[in-house]
Every structure is written in C-alpha cells, then in structure tokens.
Design a protein around this motif. Sequence first.
Motif, PDB file in Angstrom:
ATOM      1  N   LEU A   1      -1.142   2.011  22.580  1.00  0.00           N
ATOM      2  CA  LEU A   1       0.291   1.587  22.705  1.00  0.00           C
ATOM      3  C   LEU A   1      -1.494   0.485  23.090  1.00  0.00           C
ATOM      4  O   LEU A   1      -1.758   0.628  24.595  1.00  0.00           O
ATOM      5  CB  LEU A   1       0.664   1.454  23.842  1.00  0.00           C
ATOM      6  N   GLN A   2      -1.098  -1.955  23.309  1.00  0.00           N
ATOM      7  CA  GLN A   2      -2.227  -2.631  24.524  1.00  0.00           C
ATOM      8  C   GLN A   2      -1.573  -2.695  25.536  1.00  0.00           C
ATOM      9  O   GLN A   2       0.151  -2.803  25.687  1.00  0.00           O
ATOM     10  CB  GLN A   2      -1.765  -3.731  22.961  1.00  0.00           C
ATOM     11  N   ASN A   3      -2.556  -1.971  26.245  1.00  0.00           N
ATOM     12  CA  ASN A   3      -1.341  -1.759  28.079  1.00  0.00           C
ATOM     13  C   ASN A   3      -2.693  -2.475  28.520  1.00  0.00           C
ATOM     14  O   ASN A   3      -3.710  -2.121  28.379  1.00  0.00           O
ATOM     15  CB  ASN A   3      -1.137  -0.941  27.872  1.00  0.00           C
ATOM     16  N   PRO A   4      -2.320  -2.876  30.286  1.00  0.00           N
ATOM     17  CA  PRO A   4      -3.228  -3.403  30.813  1.00  0.00           C
ATOM     18  C   PRO A   4      -4.727  -2.268  31.002  1.00  0.00           C
ATOM     19  O   PRO A   4      -5.617  -2.386  31.813  1.00  0.00           O
ATOM     20  CB  PRO A   4      -2.465  -4.064  31.745  1.00  0.00           C
ATOM     21  N   LEU A   5      -3.950  -1.025  30.920  1.00  0.00           N
ATOM     22  CA  LEU A   5      -5.152  -0.104  31.702  1.00  0.00           C
ATOM     23  C   LEU A   5      -6.348   0.316  30.527  1.00  0.00           C
ATOM     24  O   LEU A   5      -6.796   1.154  30.932  1.00  0.00           O
ATOM     25  CB  LEU A   5      -3.918   0.785  32.092  1.00  0.00           C
ATOM     26  N   ALA A   6      -5.944  -0.237  29.177  1.00  0.00           N
ATOM     27  CA  ALA A   6      -6.889   0.589  28.513  1.00  0.00           C
ATOM     28  C   ALA A   6      -8.152   0.450  29.290  1.00  0.00           C
ATOM     29  O   ALA A   6      -8.753  -0.676  28.579  1.00  0.00           O
ATOM     30  CB  ALA A   6      -6.560   0.497  27.196  1.00  0.00           C
ATOM     31  N   GLY A   7      -8.874   1.820  28.361  1.00  0.00           N
ATOM     32  CA  GLY A   7      -9.954   0.989  28.764  1.00  0.00           C
ATOM     33  C   GLY A   7     -11.027   1.135  29.849  1.00  0.00           C
ATOM     34  O   GLY A   7     -12.447   1.662  29.687  1.00  0.00           O
ATOM     35  N   LYS A   8     -10.240   0.748  31.370  1.00  0.00           N
ATOM     36  CA  LYS A   8     -10.762   0.546  32.316  1.00  0.00           C
ATOM     37  C   LYS A   8     -10.953   2.632  33.031  1.00  0.00           C
ATOM     38  O   LYS A   8     -10.159   3.956  31.961  1.00  0.00           O
ATOM     39  CB  LYS A   8      -9.520   0.567  33.033  1.00  0.00           C
ATOM     40  N   GLU A   9     -12.093   2.620  33.662  1.00  0.00           N
ATOM     41  CA  GLU A   9     -12.149   4.030  34.417  1.00  0.00           C
ATOM     42  C   GLU A   9     -12.250   3.738  35.627  1.00  0.00           C
ATOM     43  O   GLU A   9     -12.391   2.995  36.076  1.00  0.00           O
ATOM     44  CB  GLU A   9     -13.715   4.428  33.866  1.00  0.00           C
ATOM     45  N   VAL A  10     -12.344   5.107  36.593  1.00  0.00           N
ATOM     46  CA  VAL A  10     -11.872   5.011  37.791  1.00  0.00           C
ATOM     47  C   VAL A  10     -13.390   6.013  38.100  1.00  0.00           C
ATOM     48  O   VAL A  10     -13.136   7.422  37.282  1.00  0.00           O
ATOM     49  CB  VAL A  10     -10.706   5.530  38.407  1.00  0.00           C
ATOM     50  N   ARG A  11     -14.569   5.803  39.113  1.00  0.00           N
ATOM     51  CA  ARG A  11     -15.034   6.624  39.884  1.00  0.00           C
ATOM     52  C   ARG A  11     -14.367   7.322  40.551  1.00  0.00           C
ATOM     53  O   ARG A  11     -14.965   7.002  41.772  1.00  0.00           O
ATOM     54  CB  ARG A  11     -16.697   6.265  39.473  1.00  0.00           C
ATOM     55  N   PHE A  12     -14.710   8.422  40.684  1.00  0.00           N
ATOM     56  CA  PHE A  12     -13.879   9.535  42.047  1.00  0.00           C
ATOM     57  C   PHE A  12     -15.114  10.813  42.090  1.00  0.00           C
ATOM     58  O   PHE A  12     -15.124  11.271  41.759  1.00  0.00           O
ATOM     59  CB  PHE A  12     -12.753   9.523  41.683  1.00  0.00           C
ATOM     60  N   GLY A  13     -15.499  10.312  42.661  1.00  0.00           N
ATOM     61  CA  GLY A  13     -16.891  11.344  43.173  1.00  0.00           C
ATOM     62  C   GLY A  13     -17.751  11.238  42.210  1.00  0.00           C
ATOM     63  O   GLY A  13     -18.511  10.414  41.671  1.00  0.00           O
ATOM     64  N   GLY A  14     -18.385  12.344  41.732  1.00  0.00           N
ATOM     65  CA  GLY A  14     -18.905  12.518  40.648  1.00  0.00           C
ATOM     66  C   GLY A  14     -18.383  12.119  39.372  1.00  0.00           C
ATOM     67  O   GLY A  14     -18.713  12.803  38.041  1.00  0.00           O
TER      68      GLY A  14
END
Lengths: 257, 291
Positions: free
Chosen positions: B122-135
């Motif tokens: 599904l092509q979606n706006p969140l695809a491929g993004k990352e969240v860094r949280f601590g390590g």
Amino acid sequence: MTEPILTIRNVESFYGPIMAIRGVSLDVHVGQIVSILGANGAGKTTLLKTVSGVMDPEKGKIIFDDQEIQGLEPHKVVQKGIVHVPEGREVFPLMTVDENLSLGAYTSSNKGQIDHDRDLVFSYFPILKDRRMQEAGTLSGGQQQMLAIGRGLMASPKIMLLDEPSLGLSPLLVQEIFGILKRLNTEQNMTMMLVEQNANAALDLARHGYVMEVGRIVMDGAADILMQSDDIQNFYLGVQEEGARENRRWKRKKTWR
Amino acid sequence: MDNAQLLISGLANGCVYGLIALGFVLIYKATEAVNFAQGDFMMLGAFVTIGLTNTEYMGLPFWLALPISLGIMGALGYLLDRLIIRRIFGESQTAVVILTIALGFVIRFAAGLIWGHEPQTLQNPLAGKEVRFGGLVLGMEDVAVIVVTILLTWGLYVFFSRTKLGLAMQGASQNQLAAYYMGIPVKRVQGFIWALAGVVAGIAGILFAAKGSVDPTTGLLGIKAFAAAVIGGFGSLPGALAGGLIVGVIEPFASRYIAAGYSQIAPYALLLVVLIFRPNGLFSQVRIKKV
C-alpha cells in the motif's frame, strides 16, 4: 367496567407441529392484575410469548390499546407498551445492574423519563441501588428476579407480563417480591398479567384468575371466588379433603373434564 | 537492545493478529458462529484500499481512500450477514463454518482476479520513515500500527460500554432471548456487528498492507489469528487482542532463538499448551448461570 386494554381472542400457537395453545381468549383491564394458573406444559409461557411477539400465533387476534398486535416483531410490541419479564430472569450476566437497567429502556430515548424510571426502580428495589455497579451474574437469585422486574419497568410499560416471578425463590422472598408487585399495582396503577404455578401467591395478588390446562382455559373468575372453588383447592392449593374415606378410593376427577 | 527491537516489531505484527482475532470474537459472541473468512476479509480490506490509493489503480489521496474503503468493508460485512448468513440461520454450526470457509476461497480468487496474484504494498505517507527512540530504530509503520490499535481498542471500549448500540450489542450477545424481550431488534444489531467486524478487518488489512506486502493468500493468516483468539479465550474481546499480541511477540523471538524449522510452530505449540492447561483460554469470561 372499563374497556379492556389487552384482549386475546381465539389465539392458537404452535411449536412446530405441536399445538401449544388451542384457542385462548381473555381480557385484561387497566390497573388490574390477572393471574393465569396451570401446571407445567399448560401453555402459560407460550401464551405470554405469543403476546410479546417472540412467538407468532397461527390464528386469532391480540388487541392492545385498540390495535391488533398479533405477529408483530418483539421490539415493536415493546414500543407499544407491553413488556415481558421472562421466566428464569434472563438478566445480562456480564453487565452491571445499571447497564441491565439501561437496556431495559432501549426503546425509549427520552432521557428525563429514563432517569425518572431508574429512580422509580431504585425506590421499589433499594438493593439494586446498592448493587448498581455489580455484574448481574453475581447477584443472588432473588436479586436477579428484582433486576428482571426493574429492567421491565424501565420500558415504562402500560402492561407487564410476568412469567413465574416466584420460580426458585424461598417463600420469604416470594412474599417480598409479590408485596412489591402489589405496591406497584396500587401505587403506580401498573397493569399486570401474571403466570404462576404458585396458585396461592398468585390468587392472593390478582383480581381475576384464569386456569389453563393443555392449551385451553378451563376456568376463570374473580380471584377470591377461584380461591374458594373445590377444584382449585384440590389441584392447585393442595388442600386435602377430610371426611368420608370412600372419597379417597378413586382419584378425584376435575369437574371441567 | 536487539530484544527491544524484536519486541516492538513483534507487537506490531501482534496488533494485526489481534485485530483479526477481534473480528472472530465479535461475530462469535454475537451470533455463536465462527467466520473463517475473517482473514480473507482482512486481505480484501487491504486490496480495496490499495485499489483506491495506489497510483496504478485509482490513485485517490490516502486520507480520502481510508474512510471510503472502511465504508466498503462495513457494507460488505453487513450485506454478507443480510444476504447469506441470515439465510442459513438455525442450521447447524458446521453449515456456517463450511459456508464461511467457502466464502474465504471466493474472496481469495475474486481478489486474485481483480488485483492479480502478485504481492503488492500500500502506498502510504508513512512508508520508509523511521523513528529513533533511545537507541532503537523503529519503522514508522510499526509505530503507527501500535498507535492505531491502541486508539481503536479504546474507541471500541467506549463504544461498547457507553453507547446505546454498543450496550445493545453486548446484551444481544450475552442473552439473545432477553435482548428480544427488551425490545432490541436483535437481527439488525447482529447485522451491525458483522459490519463492525468488516470495518475492523479493513483496518487490520490497511495496517498490514502498510507495513508489508499483501497477496490474495495473505488471508490464510486468519488461521494464526484464530489460534490467537483461542489462546486469549474465545469470547473475550481483550483476550483476543492479548492473544494476538502474544502470538505476534512469540514469532520473532522463536525465529531468533529456536532452530528455523521449529520456530514456525511456536504459536501453535503455545495454543496446545493453553488448551491443555486452561481450556477456556487465558482471559475467559465463563461463568456458571445461576438458577
């Protein structure tokens, strides 16, 4: 006498091929308590189910408030003002007392009326107020019966159909619940149609009584007169005749047979 | 750190299982029938959304496509009940089981015909993004899946405990006869429950398609979700979600620490253990009726 609020005429109902009610007619007037007595399998519960629309009659008419209601869906019947308090209580076991009461008022959307009815229920059954947040399945049998009646009141009915409210309760509890029913009748002018095996309690409460056997009404009359009748005394109240011994040599026949 | 990473991705998968399991339990509680097409419903929800948003199909904006596809899924659930399931009302449970299994096949092949058998995302706006949280480095999709599931759970909780329709649904599932006596139109309420199950399956499908690829056989995941529902205690909504999470979390850990051939049976091994020691499931709501 006033026009009856509920009139049943020649109603016949079937369970598959078995005829459970064979042409029953009766009247209930506003403010009256009518009792229907009879043994197991006489068709009492079927009659109530037919009135409340859970079962459809094959023949006959049911007139409530000058409208024919036979064969209507149950939720339409409730909307017209007939509420059925079923045999065996049938509360919603995993929901709280409060939620059970709310579902009783499902057909109403008048907030003020619902709040008023809830207060009314709590004033007649104070124990329910103490147990508001308790799951209904954890209540005792007597409390569940009170909840079932209270839940019925929440629909602000014009008539209540009560199916064996004494079932499985101790004599003391039966007395208490029938006392409350009596008060509801005198104070709120609640009309009731009561199905019972406990003839004594039922005739004590009711103004008028009918006796059902195998799907038919075999006897009817004012409650105090029924109470005196030999047949009722023998077969429903368990009064033993004293006197001549030869009377007991045959099984007594009921006079309506 | 690795374990935390595994936990998060396991939770995200588990949310999807949990949502499918929720669909199973919703319908089971309300109608005493098990809808074995629930997994395929999830797949269908994914493909409907793909069909609406992806550029090679209709190319609608993502946020517009969402409500439309959920609406479609709800309508499909309702119609399924109205047109098919209600016809065999009163037949044996087996009839319903076989019918829904067959429906699953139909949905699978229909989806294959319409959208092809290739895996698609599904092509979606969140695809491929990352969240860094601590390590930790977390995929945005995984985070979104968990957040959406939490919100949906809360929403369902409020719906079932506060709204009139929600209470009526609970009532109709706990005591159908009493619901009739209270003037609740039970059949219509059951139709709404099928619709709700359709919407939940749609949400699960969208989440699943957003974080991985779907093809028409993805619906077979329903079996795993079914195991999750049984582990949680068939008939308990929180249990279904918890069961889903348990299965989801076990999987990545099993494949990391257990030999490859055995890791895949871990969820089912757990199912066996639960059935032996707690036959009603971990979170069952079984009570004995008072007479």
